[in-house]
Scaffold this motif. Structure first.
Motif, PDB file in Angstrom:
ATOM      1  N   ASN A 122       0.804  -1.228   0.000  1.00 34.44           N
ATOM      2  CA  ASN A 122       0.000   0.000   0.000  1.00 34.44           C
ATOM      3  C   ASN A 122       0.836   1.276   0.000  1.00 34.44           C
ATOM      4  O   ASN A 122       0.423   2.298   0.572  1.00 34.44           O
ATOM      5  N   ALA A 123       1.994   1.211  -0.622  1.00 33.27           N
ATOM      6  CA  ALA A 123       2.818   2.413  -0.786  1.00 33.27           C
ATOM      7  C   ALA A 123       2.927   2.703  -2.274  1.00 33.27           C
ATOM      8  O   ALA A 123       3.193   1.800  -3.059  1.00 33.27           O
ATOM      9  N   ASP A 124       2.706   3.953  -2.663  1.00 38.76           N
ATOM     10  CA  ASP A 124       2.754   4.281  -4.085  1.00 38.76           C
ATOM     11  C   ASP A 124       4.190   4.508  -4.548  1.00 38.76           C
ATOM     12  O   ASP A 124       5.104   4.719  -3.742  1.00 38.76           O
ATOM     13  N   LEU A 125       4.375   4.435  -5.854  1.00 37.72           N
ATOM     14  CA  LEU A 125       5.713   4.557  -6.441  1.00 37.72           C
ATOM     15  C   LEU A 125       6.343   5.908  -6.140  1.00 37.72           C
ATOM     16  O   LEU A 125       7.546   5.998  -5.891  1.00 37.72           O
ATOM     17  N   ALA A 126       5.533   6.965  -6.139  1.00 39.16           N
ATOM     18  CA  ALA A 126       6.069   8.304  -5.878  1.00 39.16           C
ATOM     19  C   ALA A 126       6.669   8.387  -4.471  1.00 39.16           C
ATOM     20  O   ALA A 126       7.722   9.001  -4.264  1.00 39.16           O
ATOM     21  N   SER A 127       6.002   7.761  -3.500  1.00 39.74           N
ATOM     22  CA  SER A 127       6.517   7.763  -2.120  1.00 39.74           C
ATOM     23  C   SER A 127       7.817   6.985  -2.029  1.00 39.74           C
ATOM     24  O   SER A 127       8.765   7.404  -1.351  1.00 39.74           O
ATOM     25  N   LEU A 128       7.864   5.829  -2.698  1.00 37.90           N
ATOM     26  CA  LEU A 128       9.089   5.029  -2.689  1.00 37.90           C
ATOM     27  C   LEU A 128      10.228   5.795  -3.335  1.00 37.90           C
ATOM     28  O   LEU A 128      11.343   5.833  -2.800  1.00 37.90           O
ATOM     29  N   GLU A 129       9.948   6.417  -4.468  1.00 36.76           N
ATOM     30  CA  GLU A 129      10.968   7.185  -5.188  1.00 36.76           C
ATOM     31  C   GLU A 129      11.518   8.305  -4.308  1.00 36.76           C
ATOM     32  O   GLU A 129      12.733   8.463  -4.152  1.00 36.76           O
ATOM     33  N   SER A 130      10.619   9.074  -3.709  1.00 37.46           N
ATOM     34  CA  SER A 130      11.027  10.179  -2.846  1.00 37.46           C
ATOM     35  C   SER A 130      11.773   9.676  -1.612  1.00 37.46           C
ATOM     36  O   SER A 130      12.805  10.225  -1.217  1.00 37.46           O
ATOM     37  N   GLY A 131      11.248   8.601  -1.010  1.00 37.24           N
ATOM     38  CA  GLY A 131      11.856   8.050   0.192  1.00 37.24           C
ATOM     39  C   GLY A 131      13.254   7.511  -0.049  1.00 37.24           C
ATOM     40  O   GLY A 131      14.163   7.701   0.779  1.00 37.24           O
ATOM     41  N   LEU A 132      13.463   6.832  -1.158  1.00 35.23           N
ATOM     42  CA  LEU A 132      14.782   6.269  -1.461  1.00 35.23           C
ATOM     43  C   LEU A 132      15.810   7.358  -1.742  1.00 35.23           C
ATOM     44  O   LEU A 132      16.968   7.260  -1.318  1.00 35.23           O
ATOM     45  N   ARG A 133      15.385   8.398  -2.439  1.00 35.08           N
ATOM     46  CA  ARG A 133      16.310   9.505  -2.687  1.00 35.08           C
ATOM     47  C   ARG A 133      16.756  10.140  -1.371  1.00 35.08           C
ATOM     48  O   ARG A 133      17.934  10.423  -1.160  1.00 35.08           O
ATOM     49  N   ALA A 134      15.777  10.388  -0.507  1.00 34.50           N
ATOM     50  CA  ALA A 134      16.091  10.988   0.789  1.00 34.50           C
ATOM     51  C   ALA A 134      16.958  10.041   1.621  1.00 34.50           C
ATOM     52  O   ALA A 134      17.889  10.474   2.301  1.00 34.50           O
ATOM     53  N   PHE A 135      16.676   8.747   1.537  1.00 31.40           N
ATOM     54  CA  PHE A 135      17.429   7.750   2.298  1.00 31.40           C
ATOM     55  C   PHE A 135      18.908   7.759   1.899  1.00 31.40           C
ATOM     56  O   PHE A 135      19.793   7.776   2.763  1.00 31.40           O
TER      57      PHE A 135
END
Length: 204
Positions: free
Chosen positions: A73-86
């Motif tokens: 239940n996590a969208d691609l945009a959240s994953l993309e943003s989260g990984l960059r920040a990570f």
């Protein structure tokens, strides 16, 4: 008989015309669907290639993570943003940024371990997921993930709180379902004008 024959010809012609119109509409619909599918494939491939280039995570692994996040239940945009920040915050914590380092320390990582994590960011992400899964409450998980993954962290709690084992099981499913393209296949779907712009590693 001539009149009867003429009427029959007219009826047959109208029938053929209707069939032709339906076929044309069907073909038009198929063409539109194919075009849409192709555009979506190109957009997805572009995103995978871009994030892989900017995070240092292999494009195949990125697709696995995208599937696992979607199933959580996590969208691609959240994953993309989260990984960059990570990636960015891991690098800054490794360099001594105390604000970001506190988030990793809350999970039991030392600065040296964070620095070592930069050598295998995908593997380090799985280590972080294991530590997040061990936290007592969703509020704690959300707070830590927002520190090390930005605002997207709170949206990625269901994904990360599964721990490495849960995420890996979903990643394996992506492989078994044939949803992971190799790097060459992804590059074939990426428009050429975008290929040249997506190779900057995010470190700041």
């Amino acid at each position: 008989r001539v009149q009867q024959f003429s009427r029959q010809v007219e009826v047959d012609f109208q029938r053929i015309t209707r069939v032709g119109q339906r076929a044309a509409l069907a073909f038009s619909g198929m063409t539109a669907a194919l075009t849409l599918t192709t555009r979506r494939a190109a957009s997805y491939a572009s995103t995978m290639d871009k994030v892989a280039s900017q995070t240092g995570i292999a494009v195949e692994q990125m697709q696995e993570l995208a599937f696992a996040a979607n199933q959580s239940n996590a969208d691609l945009a959240s994953l993309e943003s989260g990984l960059r920040a990570f990636v960015r915050r891991t690098a800054e914590a490794a360099a001594g940024n105390t604000s970001f380092l506190k988030g990793f320390e809350r999970l039991g990582f030392t600065q040296e371990q964070v620095r070592a994590g930069l050598q295998d960011i995908d593997g380090f992400l799985m280590q972080v997921a294991d530590r997040v899964a061990e936290l007592g409450t969703t509020a704690e998980q959300s707070a830590v993930l927002m520190t090390i993954m930005g605002d997207a962290g709170r949206r990625l709690v269901p994904f990360m709180s599964q721990g490495a084992r849960g995420i890996r099981e979903l990643r394996e499913q992506a492989q078994e379902l044939g949803l992971v393209m190799d790097e060459q296949a992804v590059r074939r779907h990426v428009p050429k004008h975008l290929n040249k712009k997506q190779n900057t590693l995010v470190t700041r």
